[in-house]
Design an enzyme around this catalytic site. Sequence first.
Site, mmCIF file in Angstrom:
data_model
loop_
_atom_site.group_PDB
_atom_site.id
_atom_site.type_symbol
_atom_site.label_atom_id
_atom_site.label_comp_id
_atom_site.label_asym_id
_atom_site.label_seq_id
_atom_site.Cartn_x
_atom_site.Cartn_y
_atom_site.Cartn_z
ATOM 1 C CD GLN A 102 -2.448 -1.054 2.848
ATOM 2 O OE1 GLN A 102 -3.511 -0.749 2.952
ATOM 3 N NE2 GLN A 102 -1.941 -1.921 3.536
ATOM 4 C CG ASN A 103 4.079 1.346 2.631
ATOM 5 O OD1 ASN A 103 2.883 1.722 2.932
ATOM 6 N ND2 ASN A 103 5.081 0.770 3.274
ATOM 7 C CG ASP A 105 7.820 3.802 1.265
ATOM 8 O OD1 ASP A 105 7.975 2.630 0.497
ATOM 9 O OD2 ASP A 105 7.667 3.821 2.451
ATOM 10 C CG HIS A 120 -2.974 2.709 -2.081
ATOM 11 N ND1 HIS A 120 -2.639 2.616 -0.743
ATOM 12 C CD2 HIS A 120 -4.339 2.215 -2.416
ATOM 13 C CE1 HIS A 120 -4.045 1.755 -0.336
ATOM 14 N NE2 HIS A 120 -4.717 1.815 -1.373
ATOM 15 C CB CYS A 128 0.192 15.982 -16.985
ATOM 16 S SG CYS A 128 -0.609 17.660 -17.478
ATOM 17 C CB CYS A 149 2.195 19.871 -17.211
ATOM 18 S SG CYS A 149 2.355 18.695 -18.772
ATOM 19 N N GLY A 189 2.622 -4.361 8.948
ATOM 20 C CA GLY A 189 2.445 -3.004 9.312
ATOM 21 C C GLY A 189 1.152 -2.411 8.526
ATOM 22 C CB ALA A 234 8.500 -4.529 10.210
#
Length: 245
Positions: A102-103, A105, A120, A128, A149, A189, A234
């Site tokens: 779901q991260n 990063d 996600h 754009c 843009c 997590g 974790a």
Amino acid sequence: MNNDLEQARTIIANGKHVMAFTGAGISVESGIPPFRGENSIWNKYDSQNLDIDFFMSHPERSWPVIKEIFYNFMDGGAKPNAAHLALAQMEAEGRLECVVTQNIDDLHQQAGSKKVYEFHGTARRVVCTKCSYVSPVREADISAEVPRCPHCGALLKPDFVFFGESIPMAAYQKSFDAAEIADVCIIVGSTGEVMPACLVPLKAKQHGAKIIEINPTDSEFTHKITDIHLKGKAGDIFKQLYSHV
Ligand code: NAD
């Protein structure tokens, strides 16, 4: 706990199709706060900044918050921790099929994981909102208060899923396909409160997978589907688990 660790090791070692499902908690030890709970993002910022309608109508309010939440951490050098690295190594050794995360990063990829389904999307790219411009965020100019843009001048948006947007089709399909065949699902997590992502481990359970959960606290999964709850951070848990997996 020792008994649980031992059982988890055996289940993972015997698994033929092992998948991981990760949430914000896996990146906490890398210095990125989760959305909910202690020291979380929603204790500090208003979640409406990540609502797509609000973002489109008030980008000058959302963008500074988005930069502070996500890009300061990334540019500030958040690094994969022992949990990300263990999952990447498990995949390299053929013990893990994929990570559904779901991260946004990018830390699984930075750790070396290859098959990562970003449920996600990702903060690594900007897109754009009008034309087909897509760029790695590091090559795009997002220094303006409202980044635009370079091709058409329309509003730029991080390539992650805002509240009110749909899940990227390919990641959605691959995540549920993986859940259908998994015989082990390691949840790391996640509160299990975010729909429809939380349905991925539920699907794995329905199809007979053993569920191993790593989280210092109980989640929505714990009393519904979890077979073994390894309570702890974790990185700490993977260090104990992985030396034997
Ligand atoms: P969440 O923020 O709702 O919950 C975090 C969970 O992690 C909690 O259950 C908490 O107990 C657990 N946790 C806290 N510290 C931990 C640690 N050291 N080790 C293991 N677990 C720990 O997270 P979520 O369920 O993933 O959901 C929300 C949404 O937040 C997702 O859509 C995700 O995209 C987004 N998010 C992503 C990032 C990121 O990319 N790093 C950061 C914040 C939020």
